[in-house]
Each structure stands twice: as structure tokens, then as C-alpha cells.
Design a protein around this motif. Structure first.
Motif, PDB file in Angstrom:
ATOM      1  N   TYR A 326       2.617  -7.071 -37.136  1.00 15.10           N
ATOM      2  CA  TYR A 326       2.979  -5.553 -36.711  1.00 15.10           C
ATOM      3  C   TYR A 326       1.697  -4.877 -36.304  1.00 15.10           C
ATOM      4  CZ  TYR A 326       6.964  -7.223 -39.113  1.00 15.10           C
ATOM      5  OH  TYR A 326       8.012  -8.381 -39.675  1.00 15.10           O
ATOM      6  N   LYS A 478       4.561 -22.167 -43.539  1.00 14.25           N
ATOM      7  CA  LYS A 478       4.498 -20.959 -44.376  1.00 14.25           C
ATOM      8  C   LYS A 478       5.847 -20.025 -44.546  1.00 14.25           C
ATOM      9  CE  LYS A 478       1.759 -16.464 -44.187  1.00 14.25           C
ATOM     10  NZ  LYS A 478       1.005 -15.620 -43.517  1.00 14.25           N
ATOM     11  N   CYS A 479       6.613 -19.816 -43.695  1.00 15.77           N
ATOM     12  CA  CYS A 479       7.729 -19.350 -43.892  1.00 15.77           C
ATOM     13  C   CYS A 479       8.747 -19.960 -44.350  1.00 15.77           C
ATOM     14  CB  CYS A 479       7.780 -17.976 -43.119  1.00 15.77           C
ATOM     15  SG  CYS A 479       8.584 -18.674 -41.502  1.00 15.77           S
ATOM     16  N   VAL A 480       9.877 -19.572 -45.057  1.00 12.86           N
ATOM     17  CA  VAL A 480      11.103 -20.300 -45.383  1.00 12.86           C
ATOM     18  C   VAL A 480      11.981 -20.809 -44.050  1.00 12.86           C
ATOM     19  CG1 VAL A 480      12.959 -20.507 -46.972  1.00 12.86           C
ATOM     20  CG2 VAL A 480      10.751 -19.454 -47.702  1.00 12.86           C
ATOM     21  N   ARG A 483      10.328 -23.559 -42.053  1.00 13.59           N
ATOM     22  CA  ARG A 483       9.742 -24.866 -42.912  1.00 13.59           C
ATOM     23  C   ARG A 483      11.035 -25.279 -43.424  1.00 13.59           C
ATOM     24  NH1 ARG A 483       7.120 -22.647 -47.150  1.00 13.59           N
ATOM     25  NH2 ARG A 483       8.928 -22.817 -48.600  1.00 13.59           N
ATOM     26  N   LEU A 521       8.472 -15.915 -39.168  1.00 11.63           N
ATOM     27  CA  LEU A 521       7.534 -14.971 -39.014  1.00 11.63           C
ATOM     28  C   LEU A 521       6.718 -15.048 -37.754  1.00 11.63           C
ATOM     29  CD1 LEU A 521       4.754 -15.033 -41.955  1.00 11.63           C
ATOM     30  CD2 LEU A 521       4.020 -15.157 -39.456  1.00 11.63           C
TER      31      LEU A 521
ATOM     32  N   HIS B  36       2.490 -10.040 -54.500  1.00 12.54           N
ATOM     33  CA  HIS B  36       1.977  -9.278 -55.569  1.00 12.54           C
ATOM     34  C   HIS B  36       0.846  -8.332 -55.099  1.00 12.54           C
ATOM     35  CE1 HIS B  36      -0.805  -9.490 -58.997  1.00 12.54           C
ATOM     36  NE2 HIS B  36       0.207 -10.237 -59.695  1.00 12.54           N
ATOM     37  N   GLN B  37       0.962  -7.182 -55.824  1.00  7.07           N
ATOM     38  CA  GLN B  37       0.199  -6.272 -55.448  1.00  7.07           C
ATOM     39  C   GLN B  37      -1.353  -6.473 -55.204  1.00  7.07           C
ATOM     40  OE1 GLN B  37       0.662  -3.021 -54.758  1.00  7.07           O
ATOM     41  NE2 GLN B  37       2.628  -2.649 -55.074  1.00  7.07           N
ATOM     42  N   SER B  42       1.887 -11.487 -47.644  1.00  9.16           N
ATOM     43  CA  SER B  42       1.687 -12.569 -46.620  1.00  9.16           C
ATOM     44  C   SER B  42       3.022 -12.695 -45.718  1.00  9.16           C
ATOM     45  CB  SER B  42       1.378 -13.653 -47.307  1.00  9.16           C
ATOM     46  OG  SER B  42       2.475 -14.585 -47.542  1.00  9.16           O
ATOM     47  N   GLY B  43       4.294 -12.268 -46.282  1.00  8.20           N
ATOM     48  CA  GLY B  43       5.557 -12.582 -45.349  1.00  8.20           C
ATOM     49  C   GLY B  43       5.890 -13.859 -45.341  1.00  8.20           C
ATOM     50  N   ALA B  44       5.680 -14.609 -46.298  1.00 11.62           N
ATOM     51  CA  ALA B  44       5.954 -16.201 -46.294  1.00 11.62           C
ATOM     52  C   ALA B  44       7.584 -16.314 -46.772  1.00 11.62           C
ATOM     53  CB  ALA B  44       5.099 -17.049 -47.210  1.00 11.62           C
ATOM     54  N   CYS B  45       8.059 -15.532 -47.789  1.00 11.96           N
ATOM     55  CA  CYS B  45       9.322 -15.931 -48.261  1.00 11.96           C
ATOM     56  C   CYS B  45      10.451 -15.254 -47.372  1.00 11.96           C
ATOM     57  CB  CYS B  45       9.244 -15.399 -49.731  1.00 11.96           C
ATOM     58  SG  CYS B  45       9.927 -13.671 -50.073  1.00 11.96           S
ATOM     59  N   ARG B  46      10.261 -14.255 -46.905  1.00  9.76           N
ATOM     60  CA  ARG B  46      11.166 -13.490 -45.904  1.00  9.76           C
ATOM     61  C   ARG B  46      12.301 -12.857 -46.622  1.00  9.76           C
ATOM     62  NH1 ARG B  46       7.764 -13.223 -42.566  1.00  9.76           N
ATOM     63  NH2 ARG B  46       9.029 -12.836 -40.596  1.00  9.76           N
ATOM     64  N   MET B  49      12.892  -8.695 -46.054  1.00 10.43           N
ATOM     65  CA  MET B  49      13.420  -8.485 -45.003  1.00 10.43           C
ATOM     66  C   MET B  49      14.413  -7.236 -45.056  1.00 10.43           C
ATOM     67  SD  MET B  49      13.264 -11.504 -42.159  1.00 10.43           S
ATOM     68  CE  MET B  49      12.357 -10.899 -40.944  1.00 10.43           C
ATOM     69  N   PHE B  63      14.675  -6.680 -37.337  1.00  6.38           N
ATOM     70  CA  PHE B  63      14.128  -7.347 -38.979  1.00  6.38           C
ATOM     71  C   PHE B  63      12.769  -7.351 -39.182  1.00  6.38           C
ATOM     72  CE2 PHE B  63      18.406  -8.299 -37.434  1.00  6.38           C
ATOM     73  CZ  PHE B  63      19.205  -7.800 -38.362  1.00  6.38           C
ATOM     74  N   VAL B  64      12.334  -6.721 -40.105  1.00  2.55           N
ATOM     75  CA  VAL B  64      10.816  -6.966 -40.462  1.00  2.55           C
ATOM     76  C   VAL B  64      10.657  -7.175 -41.847  1.00  2.55           C
ATOM     77  CG1 VAL B  64      10.065  -5.319 -38.698  1.00  2.55           C
ATOM     78  CG2 VAL B  64      10.627  -4.297 -40.877  1.00  2.55           C
ATOM     79  N   THR B  65       9.617  -7.847 -42.349  1.00  4.37           N
ATOM     80  CA  THR B  65       9.452  -8.237 -43.642  1.00  4.37           C
ATOM     81  C   THR B  65       8.700  -6.901 -44.215  1.00  4.37           C
ATOM     82  OG1 THR B  65       7.489  -9.253 -42.785  1.00  4.37           O
ATOM     83  CG2 THR B  65       9.048 -10.491 -43.885  1.00  4.37           C
ATOM     84  N   LEU B  68       4.935  -5.918 -45.700  1.00  2.85           N
ATOM     85  CA  LEU B  68       3.778  -5.832 -44.763  1.00  2.85           C
ATOM     86  C   LEU B  68       4.003  -5.133 -43.442  1.00  2.85           C
ATOM     87  CD1 LEU B  68       4.553  -8.075 -42.696  1.00  2.85           C
ATOM     88  CD2 LEU B  68       2.897  -9.585 -43.809  1.00  2.85           C
ATOM     89  N   TYR B  69       5.190  -4.488 -43.663  1.00  5.26           N
ATOM     90  CA  TYR B  69       5.391  -3.288 -42.363  1.00  5.26           C
ATOM     91  C   TYR B  69       5.067  -1.931 -42.954  1.00  5.26           C
ATOM     92  CZ  TYR B  69       7.644  -1.510 -38.238  1.00  5.26           C
ATOM     93  OH  TYR B  69       7.758  -0.910 -36.882  1.00  5.26           O
ATOM     94  N   MET B 130       6.153 -22.981 -52.211  1.00  7.94           N
ATOM     95  CA  MET B 130       5.184 -22.403 -50.840  1.00  7.94           C
ATOM     96  C   MET B 130       5.050 -21.070 -50.620  1.00  7.94           C
ATOM     97  SD  MET B 130       3.801 -25.342 -50.270  1.00  7.94           S
ATOM     98  CE  MET B 130       2.850 -24.721 -49.248  1.00  7.94           C
TER      99      MET B 130
ATOM    100  N   GLU C  84       0.775  -4.091 -61.954  1.00  8.14           N
ATOM    101  CA  GLU C  84       1.293  -4.925 -60.673  1.00  8.14           C
ATOM    102  C   GLU C  84       0.224  -5.638 -59.855  1.00  8.14           C
ATOM    103  OE1 GLU C  84       4.215  -2.319 -58.294  1.00  8.14           O
ATOM    104  OE2 GLU C  84       5.022  -3.910 -59.756  1.00  8.14           O
TER     105      GLU C  84
END
Lengths: 617, 258, 144
Positions: A326, A478-480, A483, A521, B36-37, B42-46, B49, B63-65, B68-69, B130, C84
Motif C-alpha cells: 500500500y 505466503k498468502c492463502v 498457495r 497479496l 500479532h501486535q 504481514s498480510g498472509a492469511c487474508r 480483508m 479489497f485490502v488487508t 496493514l492498510y 503458514m 496484545e
């Protein structure tokens, strides 16, 4: 010797050009990847040996040039006699003696080595007259085949570093950026972002350090444009980078090259060292007070490292995973500093834009996609090789005029552009002008310039399956959505190819693709479903044939085809030893039998049958 | 102060705040697995969003995560639009195919009404989703003892060369923060084993209760200038000691006063 | 920092009201949480010491935290744990020489005294005023 000023560089150009032109004939041996694999090295060695033995009066060994890729890989190894441009194809080591004796010694032409135009079966002597070359316009590839690959002497003789000289002395950084903006050049790496705007953004950001990075992580299967440039004309990449550094105010640059390109690393390293030795890279370049250093960063060959944020992390020594952008890398890139990242081909165009002017460049191509674009033309096509054409050239012109049409005169089926995450375009799209926007609209993309041509013996479902398998492996993981989503998409494609597809599959695949596109991502993920999306768009009937009729119309998917021996069988026995599973039995002179339960559908019998007696159903 | 709307409600946030932080502050439940604070998003699990749009975008949205936006003035955020829910369901569906036995994934699935996976269950799919929390936390703590290895569908978390990690101190932060409790470790009376390496655990010199590993204590002592003796007594005995010490002082003043 | 938490063991009767107050002031999941204060036998006749966090100036817990989850609240002076941010490495629990960073097994989290955000509930409930939260006198403040 250091080149202390621009005047000195101009004098050197004149002197070096004079030296090059003093050779009455120069032998340009193609040392491109294809020709090297076919023995170009041995041919070069043989030339030097024979010339030594024959003691030619007018010929010096320096006139043998090991050049970069000429592009016409299909006909390699290539030997070109300059300045005449006599073009010898498929040269073998044993031909060298004849070439030296006749062509170098007596200016005779060896007809048998010339290119035969399939259109009229006539021999063509000069490469410029061969259709493959006649329809091209070379900017990024301008020096390939023209100069000795790593020779700074030759590069300067060909007008090299003049663009840099002009930028450093006659223009301020802002003017350089304006010139690049004027040229309208868009990034050649795939995104197609306006290069000038990128530079301008980077230059405007307050920062003590800025980086210039060259993306040489070419990972598309079947693409070798950047490789050819890095190997065959490394100085042009460096010159482009130095100009960029001057424009944005950077003092450190990196060339990111994948380690699968060892020769590119060696050539770039030599070019950097040579340029440093004469003061074209380093402190106080050309006595102007401007300083810039370039280092090579070697990547481990992950496809995803061609993505900008992953590449920058890799350069910084971290795991090559993209991060969400971003905040763009031009603002916060390598080591969180403003970074200009451009592709090899983009940098290769920059010196020309500077020396010839942005306006001249903008006149080539289309208004929104200016200049030329290099493509590696591969697949079921007559003239495989490396080409460069003005933007806006149609696919038909590329495939038929330059590429010489489909191999063995078979019907055209599809052309895949833009690398694995690009798309397949059908015959109805052949008249599309090739530029960034029209390709994207048609559901494919420009990508970095891979172009894979397919004939009617190609199953598009299988093609989609193949590219998906590539992307599943090359996803960074990395992202679901990327992957797991691409994995499931691939599994569905495999099922369809195996004849286990159901009516629901296409719907599930479509939905999953949509989700991957919005949910991923980085660009690899968002374009990941393209192999499926573009093929389902243009070849839905072929998917349906696999699912509903359990048939593979192209006869590729082994689970869906059967080989049948027809009455045309003469009983020649040829297929019996070819069969690895002993499925074929029969006596000489009698129609053979094929036991379907034993057949593993490898196609070996089909390949050896001279009477077209075996059919695929 | 940045002003924008979440699900139509006007909210305020500081410049640089991430959307997810503000969304959760507002009490809206948006799922996430990789957040995690303590570490950079990281934006891995999405899963987190959300759909965003702006007045001037003229109906167009993206659409953004949200983790981290960064917040923006005038942004209009929708946390549970139809498309967002579809996306979350698809991700959960994909998770379910890969990690069919994970209780955390099953909990998430039931929350979103995903009862069974649409996709082919991945053979030998384990519970590691992951998310990369373990590696990011490990790196943030200054150890970088583990990292992601490989790429694509076969990516995994492992120490370098998959050997017992020399940089690990056995702090267990990786295991303690694993959302699916996949990272295993075993404890003995005076040791613990994780990532194939066994660490000596410190025992309280007074009651014998085990505390952190010797490696971790020594690391803290060395890098953070904390006397190693602090680590040789457990918290219970430390409190008792404190009471005794203060007791002596109080008793002494009592005696003096008497 | 205008107030100071003062413990006076001389008047502590060991009634453990503070412990209860603390547990109720820090509930978890609708139930009382783990107390952050414990009156402990001082080793002499009728001598109890309410042990709780001293909010040390050069606190070992803060130094031991590798993720900066422990920070001093500039208003109350309490060292507060940002749950947190906590990664549960137990460094602070092990490092505190007074044993006042605690693991709450009930909610699987580290807890410590936060002075109830500037109004310690234990002091309110202490029947003998062994615990008090008192304004710092001006001269103290300058000296401190």
C-alpha cells in the motif's frame, strides 16, 4: 586509462569505430544461448585455429567477434560476415575451413550455408533481407549480434555511453526525467508502469539514500530476452542504470540476476569492472563529479523474486517474499529507501532515448505503448528466436511474417503471451495489435515478452494445467489464496485432464479464480488464475469435451485417448519394438493388434508409424 | 486525527494506525490468523480483508488487508460486505481442505458457517497454516532461529538446514503464539526440547520449580544487563523473599521503636 | 506522577482483602482473575507484607522484554503490560527479582499490577490502610 571528460569519450568513439571499420571483413559468431548449445564455442575456436594456419593477409584475429544472440535461434549456430551482412546458418565446425578459405580469402559466398526462403525456395544472402529480420525494429537489442559481447571497446565504438555523456553534460536530472517522460516508455517487466513517472516520483521523495535496481530475474518459461541482453550487451544495461541514477539522485545500484544465468553474471561483472577501470562507474564519472556504484546481487531463481517487493527483500538478504504494497517501492523500497526498479529491457532502451531523444522514441509504436518490445518467440513455430518489433504490431504479423507461421504448416490454435500468468489467445484475436492495454483487455498480458505459439495438437486444458503447476510450485507460499487456491485450481485441472472432472468443477474453478484475483497479496497471485481464466474464456468447449464427453479433442490428455490401429496398417512391425508395454502384437504383412489394457498411451507407436495407420481417438 | 467510516459509522484514528486496529477498537469482529501486535503486519492469511471505497471513486471499490492498510481521511470501510464474506469463506474453505484436523480452523469454519470443504482434502495436510507468526516473532526478538523454508505449496517452517537451531534459546515464543498449536515441544524435569534441540531449564534454587531455559536467561542477562542471579529463583520464592526482607526491616524498626 | 502507592506492613493484618479486590478488579471471562498482590508472612510474629509490583525505576521486567510490551504509563507511573504485544516468552516473570510479574494460567497470560489505571482498588478496600495511594508532596516530587 580513465576517461576524464565527455570530449575524450567522443574522441574514443571515433577512434574505436575507425579501428572496427578498418577490418575489411569481420566474422560475427553468435554466442547466444541457443548457438552456444549447438557448438558456437567450438566454431569460434576452429575459426581462430584455421586463420592462424592459413595466414590470411588481410585478416586479423581481432576481427572475430563473439557476439550476443542474433535472435534467429532456429537456424543456429549463426555466423555473420560484416559489413556485408552475409548470413550463414546452421554452421558446423567442419564448415569453418571453407568459410575462411572462400568467404574470407576470396570473398566468395557459400550458397549451401545461406538461408532458404520457404516462400520461394530462393537463397537469401544478407540477413537484413530475410523476412525474420526485415520486419523487426531493434532498440533494446540493437547491439546484439553487432558487437563483441563484453567488449567496452566495441560498445563505445557503437555509440555506447553517449546517452550518458549527453545526460551528464547537457542536461540536469530533471531534464533527463522529462526526456524519459516524453518518450512515453513503459516498464518492460510486465506491469507497464510509466518509467518517467516512476523516476519523477522517486526523485521527489525526501531521502538521504536512493537506490536503482535492475530486475534481471527473468523467470517465465520460454523467455530469454533479458538474458540475451545481459549476456550480449551488458554495458547498455549499466548505461541505462547510470542515467537513471543521475536522474533520481542515487549513488548505489544493484543488478539482480538469477543464478541460473551464470554467463550473464560473468559478463555483467566484467562490464562493471571494465567500466570502473575507465571511470564510467564509480567516483566522479566522466569528470562531472557525479558518482554511482553498481553491484551484482545474485538470486536463487525463485520466480516470485521477479516481483518488486520480493526482489528487494532478496537483495537485502531476506526471504524472497512479497510484502503488501500500500506504500509503493518507489517510495519505500530496498532497505525502506526510495528505489527505482526497472527491468533489463527498460534500462537497455534508456541510452537510446537519451541519445536520440524521447520524441523520436515516442513516435515508434502506439500512442499509449511507445517504442518497441522484445519477444522470445517459441513453441510450434517455424522461426523460433528472439525478436523486437514496434508496439502495436499485430500477433499475426509476428507469428506469420517474422515467425514464418506454424511448424509443418499445421493450423494455428493459440498463442500464449505474458509468461505463466499470462493468457492464451485464440485465432480470432490474431489481429490484435500487441501493446500493454489491448493484451490486458483480451484477458492476457504483455508480461515480460514470452510468446508461446501452439498448434492444433496442443490441448489448452493441458496447457492451463501445466502453467498452473508451474505457478503452484513458484508461489512464494505466503498468502492463502495463492498457495492453497492455486493448488486447488491445479488439482481441478488435473482431474479434468484425467477425465474425472464434473460439471461443478468449472463453476468451482471460476469462483475460486475470482477469489484468488481479489484476495491475493502480490501480482503473482492476482494473475495466477489467468491460465485458467483465459482458456475458459476462449476454449470452453474444449473443457466441456473433457468433462462431458470424456474426450481430449487435441489428443493430448493420456487418460482420455485411445490409440487404434486401422486398416491402413501394412504389418511392417515397426511399432512392435517401439511399444514399451508390449501392447502391440502381430505378424509381418498383417494388421497389428493393440491390447488397450496394456497400452499406457505413450504415443511411441504413433510416432514411428510411417503409414498413418495409428489413430488417436 | 483521521476521520473515516467503518460500516457507515464515523470513527477517528491517529495517522499511521492500521484499519484492523481501529476496526477491533470499535468492537467489530474481523478474523485474522497471522496478526500479532508485537510484529509488523504481514498480510498472509487474508482473512482480515475488507472492502474500501471513497466518495470520489464513484462506486468503484477494492479489497485490502486491513491489518496493514493505514487509515485515510474519507475512507469508507465495509467489514462484512457480501464479497468480503465470500472471500473469507473461500479462505476458510481452503484452510479446511489443507488442515482438516485443526480445531482452530474448525472453530473459524463453524463461525462462518462453512461445514465442509468444497475442495479436495490435501493428503497429509498438517496443522501449520503458514501464518508465519512464529518466524516473525522469533526474528523480532532478535533470534531468527527459524524461518520459512522452500516455497509454494510445500513451504514449511524450519530451522536452518533443518538441524537443531544454534540461534534458538528455547524461549517458546514460537510455540506460545502458534494459532493452531502446531509447534510442539516437550518438557522434562530439567530440560525442554523444541526444534530438535534440548535446552537445560533453570530450577528455582529454593523450591526447585523450573523456569526459563539457561540459554534464554543467559541471553537476557548478557544483552539486557540483568543479573543472572535474578533468574535462579522462581517468582513464588522471589515474593516470599521480598516479604522476608521487608519483614526484617519492619521488625527492626519495631524493635528500635520499642 | 502525582501519586505514590504506599505499603505499610506494620498495620497489615494479612486479611487478604486486597487479594480479593485485585482479583475482582481484573476479571477474566466473567470470573475473578489472578490477583497481582499477595500478603505474605514476613517471618515475624503478626507481621504480614503485602507484596506487589514496586514499579521499579530501572525495572528488570522492562529490560527483559524483547518485544517492548512493558511500558511505563507516564500518568500513573505504573509499568503496564500490553497484552496484545506480549509473546508469552516468560522473560519478565523470570527476571523480576520481586516475583511480581505473574503467569495467570486461567487465561494463559502474563499479568502484573497496573495500579488499576491510577486508582488502585486494593487501597480502597484495605481495612487498616496498610495500602494507600497518596499524593506525592511537592518537595518529594522535586527531589524525586
Amino acid at each position: 586509462m580513465r576517461i576524464e571528460s565527455v570530449e575524450q569519450l567522443r574522441k574514443l568513439e571515433k577512434k574505436y569505430r575507425g579501428e572496427t571499420e578498418s577490418h575489411p571483413v569481420r566474422v560475427h559468431i553468435c554466442y547466444g544461448p541457443g548457438c552456444l548449445a549447438n557448438g558456437a564455442q567450438e566454431i569460434g575456436d576452429r575459426f581462430r585455429k584455421v586463420i592462424k594456419e592459413k595466414k590470411l593477409k588481410n585478416f586479423k584475429v581481432e576481427a572475430i567477434k563473439e557476439t550476443g544472440c542474433h535472435g534467429f535461434c532456429e537456424r543456429g549456430p549463426l555466423v555473420v560476415l560484416e559489413p556485408e551482412g552475409t548470413f550463414y546458418t546452421k554452421v558446423k565446425v567442419k564448415d569453418v575451413e571453407a568459410i575462411v578459405e572462400k568467404s574470407l580469402g576470396k570473398s566468395e559466398i557459400i550458397e549451401s550455408l545461406l538461408y532458404t526462403n520457404p516462400a520461394d525456395d530462393k537463397k537469401i544472402q544478407r540477413y537484413k533481407d530475410i523476412p525474420f529480420y526485415a520486419h523487426q525494429k531493434r532498440i533494446a537489442l540493437r547491439n546484439l549480434g553487432q558487437i563483441d559481447q563484453t567488449s567496452l571497446h566495441d560498445y563505445i565504438a557503437a555509440g555506447g555511453y553517449q546517452g550518458l555523456a549527453k545526460a551528464l553534460t547537457a542536461m540536469n536530472p530533471n531534464k533527463v526525467i522529462k526526456e524519459v517522460e516524453l518518450s512515453g516508455i513503459r516498464g518492460r517487466g510486465g506491469g507497464g508502469f510509466a518509467t518517467g513517472r516512476k523516476w519523477a516520483t522517486c526523485a521527489k521523495i525526501e531521502s538521504d539514500v536512493r537506490y536503482v535496481v535492475c530486475n534481471g530475474d527473468e523467470g517465465d518459461p520460454g523467455a530469454f530476452m533479458d538474458r540475451a541482453i545481459m549476456e550480449g550487451d551488458p554495458h547498455t544495461v549499466l548505461e541505462g542504470m547510470i542515467i537513471c541514477a543521475y536522474a533520481v539522485g542515487s549513488t548505489q545500484g544493484y543488478v539482480y540476476v538469477r543464478d541460473e544465468y551464470p554467463l550473464a553474471v560473468v559478463h555483467l561483472q566484467k562490464a562493471i569492472e571494465d567500466a570502473e577501470a575507465v571511470g564510467l562507474i564509480g567516483e566522479n564519472i566522466l569528470g562531472t563529479g557525479f558518482s554511482f556504484h553498481i553491484a551484482i546481487s545474485r538470486g536463487a531463481g525463485a520466480f516470485v523474486c521477479g516481483e518488486s517487493s520480493a526482489l528487494m527483500r532478496s537483495v537485502a538478504g531476506e526471504v524472497g517474499e512479497p510484502r503488501a504494497k500500500y506504500i509503493r517501492s518507489v517510495v519505500k523500497g530496498l532497505k525502506d529507501k526510495p528505489t527505482v526498479l526497472n527491468n533489463v529491457e527498460t534500462f537497455a532502451c534508456i541510452p537510446v532515448i537519451l541519445s536520440e531523444g524521447g520524441k523520436a522514441f515516442s513516435k515508434i509504436g502506439t500512442p499509449k505503448s511507445t517504442g518497441t518490445k522484445a519477444f522470445s518467440l517459441v513453441g510450434k513455430i517455424e522461426n523460433t528466436g528472439l525478436i523486437e518489433v514496434p508496439m502495436g504490431t499485430t500477433l499475426r504479423e509476428i507469428i506469420y511474417n517474422i515467425g514464418g507461421g506454424i511448424k509443418d504448416g499445421k493450423p494455428f490454435k493459440a498463442v500464449q503471451t505474458g509468461g505463466p500468468s499470462g493468457g492464451c489467445l485464440p485465432e480470432s484475436k490474431l489481429d490484435l495489435p500487441v501493446d500493454f492495454d489491448t493484451l490486458t483487455e483480451a484477458g492476457s498480458m504483455m508480461g515480460s515478452g514470452g510468446m508461446i505459439v501452439m498448434d492444433d495438437a496442443t490441448c489448452v486444458v493441458d496447457v492451463a494445467r501445466y502453467f498452473l503447476s508451474f505457478l503452484v510450485e513458484e508461489s512464494c507460499g505466503k498468502c492463502v489464496p495463492c498457495r492453497e487456491g492455486l493448488y486447488q485450481l491445479h488439482q481441478s485441472a488435473v482431474r479434468i485432464c484425467e477425465g474425472k472432472g464434473t460439471d461443478d468443477d468449472l463453476e468451482i474453478m471460476q469462483h475460486l479464480s475470482d477469489m484468488i484475483v481479489i484476495g491475493s497479496l502480490c501480482g503473482l497471485g492476482t494473475s495466477g488464475p489467468n491460465p485458467f481464466l483465459s482458456t475458459i474464456r476462449y476454449f470452453r468447449d474444449e473443457y466441456e469435451a473433457h468433462i462431458k464427453e470424456k474426450k481430449c479433442p487435441a489428443g493430448v490428455c493420456t487418460a482420455l485417448i485411445t490409440y487404434i490401429i486401422t486398416d491402413r496398417c501394412t504389418g511392417c512391425l515397426a511399432c512392435i519394438p517401439a511399444c514399451a508395454t508390449d501392447a502391440i502384437t502381430g505378424k509381418k504383412g498383417q494388421v497389428h493388434q493393440l491390447a488397450q489394457d496394456k497400452c499406457d498411451r505413450c504415443g511411441a507407436c504413433y510416432a514411428v508409424c510411417k503409414y498413418d495407420a495409428i489413430e488417436i481417438h | 486525527m483521521i476521520k473515516f467510516t467503518i460500516n457507515g459509522k464515523l470513527v477517528q484514528a491517529d495517522q499511521g494506525d492500521m484499519l484492523l486496529t481501529v476496526i477491533r477498537r470499535e468492537g467489530i469482529d474481523v478474523p485474522s490468523q497471522c496478526h500479532h501486535q508485537a510484529v509488523e503486519p504481514s498480510g498472509a492469511c487474508r482473512l482480515c480483508m475488507v472492502e474500501i471505497t471513497r466518495q470520489e471513486w464513484d462506486g468503484w471499490s477494492k479489497f485490502v488487508t486491513s491489518c496493514l492498510y493505514p487509515v485515510e481521511d474519507g475512507l469508507m470501510v465495509t467489514t462484512h460486505s457480501a464479497k468480503v464474506i465470500q472471500l473469507r469463506k473461500t479462505i476458510i474453505d481452503l484452510y479446511l481442505a489443507r488442515h482438516p484436523n485443526s480445531t482452530e480452523i474448525m472453530r473459524l469454519a463453524s463461525e462462518y458457517g462453512v461445514t465442509r470443504t468444497t475442495y479436495e482434502t490435501v493428503a497429509d495436510g498438517d496443522d501449520c497454516i503458514m501464518c508465519g507468526l512464529c518466524t516473525r516473532i522469533c526474528a523480532h526478538m532478535g533470534f531468527s532461529a527459524i524461518s520459512t523454508v522452500g516455497r509454494g505449496h510445500d513451504k514449511e517452517i524450519a530451522p536452518p538446514l533443518k538441524e537443531a537451531p544454534t540461534d534458538c534459546t528455547g524461549c517458546l515464543s514460537c510455540a506460545n503464539n502458534c494459532p493452531t498449536n502446531f509447534i510442539e515441544f516437550t518438557r522434562d524435569s530439567n530440560s525442554l526440547t523444541i526444534w530438535g534441540r534440548t535446552f537445560e531449564t533453570l530450577a528455582c534454587s529454593q523450591c526447585g520449580k523450573t523456569t526459563i531455559t539457561r540459554d534464554f536467561a543467559e541471553h537476557l542477562s548478557k544483552t539486557r544487563d540483568i543479573p543472572i542471579a535474578y533468574f535462579e529463583v522462581c517468582d513464588d520464592c522471589h515474593r516470599k523473599e521480598t516479604a522476608k526482607t521487608m519483614g526484617r526491616v519492619v521488625n527492626w524498626t519495631r524493635e528500635v521503636q520499642a | 506522577m502525582n501519586f505514590r502507592f504506599v505499603v505499610n506492613p506494620e498495620v497489615c493484618t494479612g486479611c487478604r482483602t486486597c487479594e480479593l479486590a485485585c482479583a475482582f478488579a481484573h476479571p477474566h471471562d466473567g470470573k475473578p482473575g489472578k490477583s497481582r498482590i499477595y500478603p505474605i508472612d514476613g517471618g515475624f510474629k503478626e507481621l504480614w507484607v503485602p507484596v506487589t509490583c514496586l514499579q521499579c525505576d530501572d525495572a528488570a521486567c522492562v529490560k527483559s522484554c524483547l518485544v517492548d510490551a512493558l511500558k511505563r504509563n507516564p500518568v500513573t507511573g505504573a509499568i503496564e503490560l500490553n497484552r496484545e504485544m506480549c509473546v508469552m516468552c516468560m522473560a519478565c516473570v523470570a527476571a523480576c527479582p520481586f516475583g511480581c510479574a505473574l503467569l495467570d494460567p486461567g487465561q494463559d497470560a502474563v499479568v502484573k499490577c497496573d495500579l488499576c489505571g491510577g486508582d488502585p482498588v486494593c487501597a480502597h478496600f484495605c481495612p487498616t490502610k496498610a495500602l494507600s495511594y497518596v499524593p506525592i508532596e511537592k518537595k518529594d516530587r522535586i527531589a524525586g
